[in-house]
Design a protein around this motif. Sequence first.
Motif, PDB file in Angstrom:
ATOM      1  N   THR A 188      31.772  68.356  16.144  1.00 28.65           N
ATOM      2  CA  THR A 188      30.264  68.974  16.432  1.00 28.65           C
ATOM      3  C   THR A 188      29.430  68.024  15.244  1.00 28.65           C
ATOM      4  OG1 THR A 188      31.087  71.187  16.289  1.00 28.65           O
ATOM      5  CG2 THR A 188      29.028  70.822  15.939  1.00 28.65           C
ATOM      6  N   LEU A 189      28.268  67.178  15.798  1.00 29.55           N
ATOM      7  CA  LEU A 189      27.685  66.139  14.977  1.00 29.55           C
ATOM      8  C   LEU A 189      26.249  66.973  14.680  1.00 29.55           C
ATOM      9  CD1 LEU A 189      28.346  62.962  16.726  1.00 29.55           C
ATOM     10  CD2 LEU A 189      29.340  63.648  14.736  1.00 29.55           C
ATOM     11  N   ALA A 190      26.015  66.752  13.655  1.00 34.63           N
ATOM     12  CA  ALA A 190      24.639  67.221  13.151  1.00 34.63           C
ATOM     13  C   ALA A 190      24.016  65.966  12.850  1.00 34.63           C
ATOM     14  CB  ALA A 190      24.850  68.204  12.306  1.00 34.63           C
ATOM     15  N   LEU A 191      23.115  65.640  13.450  1.00 37.54           N
ATOM     16  CA  LEU A 191      22.480  64.335  13.317  1.00 37.54           C
ATOM     17  C   LEU A 191      21.144  64.427  12.793  1.00 37.54           C
ATOM     18  CD1 LEU A 191      22.547  60.964  13.200  1.00 37.54           C
ATOM     19  CD2 LEU A 191      21.916  61.214  15.504  1.00 37.54           C
ATOM     20  N   ARG A 192      20.597  63.994  11.499  1.00 35.92           N
ATOM     21  CA  ARG A 192      19.327  64.453  10.982  1.00 35.92           C
ATOM     22  C   ARG A 192      18.628  63.178  10.616  1.00 35.92           C
ATOM     23  NH1 ARG A 192      17.405  67.149   5.494  1.00 35.92           N
ATOM     24  NH2 ARG A 192      15.116  67.044   5.943  1.00 35.92           N
ATOM     25  N   ILE A 193      17.483  62.795  11.552  1.00 35.84           N
ATOM     26  CA  ILE A 193      16.873  61.593  11.173  1.00 35.84           C
ATOM     27  C   ILE A 193      15.703  61.707  10.260  1.00 35.84           C
ATOM     28  CG2 ILE A 193      15.504  59.758  12.404  1.00 35.84           C
ATOM     29  CD1 ILE A 193      17.290  60.438  14.783  1.00 35.84           C
ATOM     30  N   GLN A 194      15.706  61.344   9.050  1.00 37.68           N
ATOM     31  CA  GLN A 194      14.880  61.666   8.151  1.00 37.68           C
ATOM     32  C   GLN A 194      13.598  60.446   7.763  1.00 37.68           C
ATOM     33  OE1 GLN A 194      16.204  61.826   3.924  1.00 37.68           O
ATOM     34  NE2 GLN A 194      15.332  63.725   3.885  1.00 37.68           N
ATOM     35  N   ALA A 195      13.944  59.305   8.192  1.00 34.07           N
ATOM     36  CA  ALA A 195      13.050  57.971   8.230  1.00 34.07           C
ATOM     37  C   ALA A 195      12.913  57.651   9.839  1.00 34.07           C
ATOM     38  CB  ALA A 195      13.885  56.957   7.434  1.00 34.07           C
ATOM     39  N   LYS A 196      11.612  57.564   9.806  1.00 35.23           N
ATOM     40  CA  LYS A 196      11.073  57.126  11.192  1.00 35.23           C
ATOM     41  C   LYS A 196      11.652  55.849  11.920  1.00 35.23           C
ATOM     42  CE  LYS A 196       6.852  59.414  10.839  1.00 35.23           C
ATOM     43  NZ  LYS A 196       5.252  59.484  10.639  1.00 35.23           N
ATOM     44  N   ARG A 197      11.995  54.933  10.924  1.00 37.11           N
ATOM     45  CA  ARG A 197      12.343  53.624  11.517  1.00 37.11           C
ATOM     46  C   ARG A 197      13.935  53.743  12.402  1.00 37.11           C
ATOM     47  NH1 ARG A 197      11.468  48.294   8.482  1.00 37.11           N
ATOM     48  NH2 ARG A 197      12.061  47.808  10.547  1.00 37.11           N
ATOM     49  N   TRP A 198      14.631  54.869  12.088  1.00 40.64           N
ATOM     50  CA  TRP A 198      15.902  55.024  12.698  1.00 40.64           C
ATOM     51  C   TRP A 198      15.478  55.218  14.129  1.00 40.64           C
ATOM     52  CZ3 TRP A 198      20.492  53.665  11.088  1.00 40.64           C
ATOM     53  CH2 TRP A 198      20.636  53.596   9.766  1.00 40.64           C
ATOM     54  N   ARG A 199      14.339  55.492  14.470  1.00 42.39           N
ATOM     55  CA  ARG A 199      13.923  55.841  16.069  1.00 42.39           C
ATOM     56  C   ARG A 199      13.818  54.434  16.819  1.00 42.39           C
ATOM     57  NH1 ARG A 199      13.720  61.347  15.836  1.00 42.39           N
ATOM     58  NH2 ARG A 199      12.534  62.113  14.202  1.00 42.39           N
ATOM     59  N   GLU A 200      13.592  53.417  16.147  1.00 46.66           N
ATOM     60  CA  GLU A 200      13.725  52.192  16.656  1.00 46.66           C
ATOM     61  C   GLU A 200      15.039  51.724  17.375  1.00 46.66           C
ATOM     62  OE1 GLU A 200      12.521  49.399  13.681  1.00 46.66           O
ATOM     63  OE2 GLU A 200      10.534  50.607  13.304  1.00 46.66           O
ATOM     64  N   LEU A 201      15.999  52.512  16.969  1.00 44.69           N
ATOM     65  CA  LEU A 201      17.490  51.987  17.469  1.00 44.69           C
ATOM     66  C   LEU A 201      17.596  53.162  18.703  1.00 44.69           C
ATOM     67  CD1 LEU A 201      19.903  50.260  16.974  1.00 44.69           C
ATOM     68  CD2 LEU A 201      20.994  52.138  15.750  1.00 44.69           C
ATOM     69  N   ALA A 202      17.158  52.668  19.776  1.00 45.24           N
ATOM     70  CA  ALA A 202      17.297  53.511  21.040  1.00 45.24           C
ATOM     71  C   ALA A 202      18.525  54.443  21.282  1.00 45.24           C
ATOM     72  CB  ALA A 202      16.588  52.705  22.192  1.00 45.24           C
ATOM     73  N   ASP A 203      19.662  53.567  20.907  1.00 43.02           N
ATOM     74  CA  ASP A 203      20.880  54.417  21.394  1.00 43.02           C
ATOM     75  C   ASP A 203      21.491  55.044  20.210  1.00 43.02           C
ATOM     76  OD1 ASP A 203      21.565  52.194  20.072  1.00 43.02           O
ATOM     77  OD2 ASP A 203      23.187  51.546  21.590  1.00 43.02           O
TER      78      ASP A 203
END
Length: 189
Positions: free
Chosen positions: A22-37
């Motif tokens: 069960t993966l809980a992935l939290r994106i706290q820094a916007k730049r991570w959204r640049e990695l589409a996959d």
Amino acid sequence: MNDRPRMRRSAPRADRPAPELTLALRIQAKRWRELADLRQRVADATQAALTVAPVTPLEGAELSLLMTDDKRIRVVNRDWRGFDKPTNVLSFPAAPPERIASSPVLGDIVLAYETIAREAQDEGKDFGDHVSHLVIHGLLHLLGEDHETPAQAERMEALEIAALARLGIADPYADSEPLAPTPVLSTAS
């Protein structure tokens, strides 16, 4: 037949299905959204790590990943390790190695965008591949692997290379020095 003793070989390790986490992935820094996959990459990396890991966690065990930046990981690194600087990845196991296989929670992995991007650029690596490598590295730490001694480092690197090969990612240690010893943070009792 001759009188020479036969060499013993260990049986090749059979592929076993890796448990689903069960993966809980939290994106706290916007730049991570640049990695589409990113989500798929993290899921694939965790499955690859579980396939080669000597320890098999419980089906559905929880793994938390925090995708953050250098500023925030620096604070975590300072507060938990005493190093007032950013780093690429930190792992916080939820249970000691002897109990991790029966723990419903594996722990937390924290990754810093800028440090990982800088390392990938300096080492001529694909950023996404480097992220996959560090997710595998962090998960192996949670499963009890370490690199405090040369023997441990060699074993952990071999597991990482095998996991990355399953993803079609080249050996990141080719033409490099062995892992520098760094302790795993332990928040488990």
